[in-house]
Enzyme design. Structure first.
Site, PDB file in Angstrom:
ATOM      1  N   ARG A  80       0.859  -1.186   0.000  1.00 19.40           N
ATOM      2  CA  ARG A  80       0.000   0.000   0.000  1.00 19.40           C
ATOM      3  C   ARG A  80       0.893   1.233   0.000  1.00 19.40           C
ATOM      4  NH1 ARG A  80      -2.382   3.187   4.501  1.00 19.40           N
ATOM      5  NH2 ARG A  80      -4.129   4.339   3.626  1.00 19.40           N
ATOM      6  N   HIS A 119      -2.569  11.007   0.416  1.00 20.23           N
ATOM      7  CA  HIS A 119      -2.145  10.785   1.798  1.00 20.23           C
ATOM      8  C   HIS A 119      -1.542  12.108   2.299  1.00 20.23           C
ATOM      9  CE1 HIS A 119      -0.943   7.410   4.790  1.00 20.23           C
ATOM     10  NE2 HIS A 119      -0.628   8.562   5.370  1.00 20.23           N
ATOM     11  N   GLU A 175      -7.428   8.732   5.574  1.00 18.81           N
ATOM     12  CA  GLU A 175      -7.722   9.449   6.819  1.00 18.81           C
ATOM     13  C   GLU A 175      -8.130  10.904   6.601  1.00 18.81           C
ATOM     14  OE1 GLU A 175      -4.587   8.969   9.680  1.00 18.81           O
ATOM     15  OE2 GLU A 175      -4.757   6.791   9.682  1.00 18.81           O
ATOM     16  N   ASN A 186      -7.969   2.101   9.488  1.00 16.70           N
ATOM     17  CA  ASN A 186      -6.717   2.358  10.208  1.00 16.70           C
ATOM     18  C   ASN A 186      -7.029   2.420  11.691  1.00 16.70           C
ATOM     19  OD1 ASN A 186      -5.617   2.580   7.681  1.00 16.70           O
ATOM     20  ND2 ASN A 186      -4.949   4.716   7.886  1.00 16.70           N
ATOM     21  N   TYR A 236      -5.198   2.358  15.613  1.00 18.05           N
ATOM     22  CA  TYR A 236      -4.025   2.352  16.502  1.00 18.05           C
ATOM     23  C   TYR A 236      -4.422   2.160  17.962  1.00 18.05           C
ATOM     24  CZ  TYR A 236      -1.279   3.539  12.447  1.00 18.05           C
ATOM     25  OH  TYR A 236      -0.671   3.475  11.222  1.00 18.05           O
ATOM     26  N   GLU A 270      -4.004   0.060   8.023  1.00 19.64           N
ATOM     27  CA  GLU A 270      -2.870   0.456   8.869  1.00 19.64           C
ATOM     28  C   GLU A 270      -3.105  -0.043  10.285  1.00 19.64           C
ATOM     29  OE1 GLU A 270      -1.685   4.598   9.069  1.00 19.64           O
ATOM     30  OE2 GLU A 270      -1.955   4.827   6.903  1.00 19.64           O
TER      31      GLU A 270
HETATM   32  C1  FCB Z   1      -1.609   7.393  10.499  1.00 18.96           C
HETATM   33  C2  FCB Z   1      -1.085   7.886   9.163  1.00 18.96           C
HETATM   34  C3  FCB Z   1       0.264   7.326   8.797  1.00 18.96           C
HETATM   35  C4  FCB Z   1       1.181   7.235   9.994  1.00 18.96           C
HETATM   36  C5  FCB Z   1       0.496   6.542  11.145  1.00 18.96           C
HETATM   37  C6  FCB Z   1       1.365   6.361  12.364  1.00 18.96           C
HETATM   38  O1  FCB Z   1      -2.507   8.321  11.009  1.00 18.96           O
HETATM   39  O2  FCB Z   1      -1.993   7.550   8.126  1.00 18.96           O
HETATM   40  O3  FCB Z   1       0.779   8.127   7.768  1.00 18.96           O
HETATM   41  O4  FCB Z   1       1.657   8.467  10.316  1.00 18.96           O
HETATM   42  O5  FCB Z   1      -0.658   7.238  11.498  1.00 18.96           O
END
Ligand code: FCB
Length: 478
Positions: free
Chosen positions: A84, A127, A172, A301, A303, A381
């Protein structure tokens, strides 16, 4: 909250599950002023005093522009089935204007190199790197930018549509709109609620216009968008004030993008919350039909989630780069909502490690949004930054990152077992790279990059991930 349901045994993923790694143009390419490329908003923002730690920029980054063939060979060594990457608008259309054949040629060669190694190109058009010339004309607060984005999308599809079948419009848009135009944490660094909301609508419009245009050219293409999600839980679920605070964050983070795209309307509660800031002034007849054009794939995405309260936290969780330029809240209208730390382990970013949030997120998306719409889910992600300590040979025994991947893949498997249609997973990131306002101070790569020599060294997590990708199986934990 820990990971209550995941097993520790061997986990097989469904046949055909797609394993990949992700990067983004500005974070890895470098060659910022070569081959006709002109400034994007990140080139400009990196020069704003105090905006980025140590004023780091993407001028060289991982130099992937010059090292592309070797990087693709490395992906093949790691058994990646897909890569990607994003294309740089200001490389292929300098200043947002006419097509630059040299820039297009770079991506054409990248795609050929990937296909030559049996790696599926997973292309993202945006991006975060808007051509600076378009920002000078109002950026995403200017409706015209959405139409310029669609032109750019069509040009890329003309050049690569014979070889690339997955097209992601935006990465995002929450960050582009609200970190860029409301918080001022990201480029272009503006700081008003009105700006973020205008940008959000125009990003959505650009997404819809591009989907329509590519669909017309290639009905069989796999079209989609990647959103970043939060999982905001009320700190005290029995406290109506905390429940309301979590609703505010969910609305202005998740649903403000999800619902126009998948349900064809902005959520009524969010419209009421942001009413003073003019979102509806930008919405014209027909916009929501364009924005809700049928997609095939939703990229997720993830985290971490957060605990939210109506009371301020004794000590707010970290997460933002400690820059000196003043910033604002990214939320246009969430003054009464505060994020609280739950005492979970944190990564070097200060983000809590919360794998079970990913399972809940995927189940919710499937049930409320993508399932009814017939849209497939991919984790586009997921990953973690830690303070890596390389040995003399450059090798990093990154046990914490490996553990992060293991726990989150188990969380994805829990979602699959619950019936969620999730078809693939991309580690963020292939390489240590430019982490936006943190500059080079955070390392997310499964492959270490020595930024003095550009030498790449797969970390322990990369070797583990390569075995996962090869066997379609997460091994038992010791
Ligand atoms: C996301 C982004 C990516 C990277 C990660 C840690 O928000 O899409 O570019 O910075 O966080």
């Amino acid at each position: 909250m820990t990971n209550p349901t995941s097993s520790t045994g061997t986990l097989a993923f469904p046949p055909g599950f797609l394993w990949g790694a992700a990067t983004a143009a500005y974070q890895v390419e470098g060659a910022a002023h070569e081959g006709g490329r002109t400034d994007s908003i990140w080139d400009t923002f990196a020069k704003v005093p105090g905006a980025v730690l140590d004023a780091h920029d993407g001028e060289v980054a991982c130099d992937q522009y010059h090292r592309m063939a070797a990087d693709v060979a490395l992906m093949a060594d790691l058994n990646l089935a897909t890569y990607r990457f994003s294309t740089s608008w200001s490389r292929v259309r300098p200043d947002g204007g006419a097509v630059n054949p040299t820039g297009v040629d770079y991506y054409s060669r990248l795609v050929d190199e990937l296909l030559g190694h049996g790696i599926k190109p997973w292309l993202t058009l945006y991006h975060w790197d808007l051509p600076q010339a378009l920002e000078d004309a109002g950026g995403w607060t200017n409706r015209d930018t959405a139409y310029r984005f669609a032109e750019y999308a069509i040009g890329m599809h003309e050049a690569l549509g014979d070889r690339v079948d997955v097209w992601t419009t935006m990465n995002e848009p929450w960050c582009s709109a609200f970190l860029g135009y409301t918080a001022g944490v990201h480029a272009p660094g503006r700081q008003t609620p009105e700006g973020g909301l205008a940008a959000a609508h125009h990003l959505l419009l650009g997404h819809g216009l591009a989907v329509q245009a590519i669909r017309e050219r290639a009905p069989e293409a796999n079209l989609g968008i990647t959103l970043n999600f939060d999982v905001p839980d009320p700190l005290d679920p029995t406290d109506p004030g905390d429940v309301e605070a979590a609703r505010l964050i969910d609305g202005q983070f998740n649903r403000i993008f999800l619902e126009p795209i998948l349900l064809g309307a902005y959520p009524a509660d969010v419209l009421a919350d942001v009413a003073p800031f003019g979102l509806l002034d930008h919405v014209r007849d027909g916009d929501l039909e364009i924005i809700s054009a049928k997609i095939d794939t939703l990229g997720v995405n993830y985290y971490h989630g957060q605990a939210v309260s109506c009371r301020p936290a004794p000590q707010a969780p970290g997460g933002e780069a400690p820059v000196t330029r003043p910033t604002s809240s990214p939320f246009p209208a969430a003054a009464g909502a505060f994020s609280h730390s739950r005492g979970l382990p944190v990564t070097a970013m200060g983000w809590e490690v919360q794998p079970e949030g990913l399972t809940r997120l995927l189940v919710r998306l499937q049930e409320d949004y993508t399932g009814p719409a017939g849209v497939a889910l991919y984790i586009t992600e997921n990953g973690a930054a830690y303070d890596d300590v390389p040995g003399a040979d450059g090798f990093v025994q990154d046990d914490e990152r490996l553990e992060y991947f293991d726990l989150h893949l188990r969380a994805v498997h829990d979602a699959v077992a619950a019936g969620v249609d999730v078809r693939g997973y991309f580690a963020w990131s292939l390489l240590d790279n430019y982490e936006w306002a943190w500059g080079y101070h955070q390392r997310f790569g499964i492959v270490r990059v020595d930024f003095d020599t550009q030498v790449r060294t797969p970390k322990a997590s990369a070797l583990w991930y390569a075995a996962v990708a090869k066997t379609n199986t997460v091994p038992a934990r010791d």
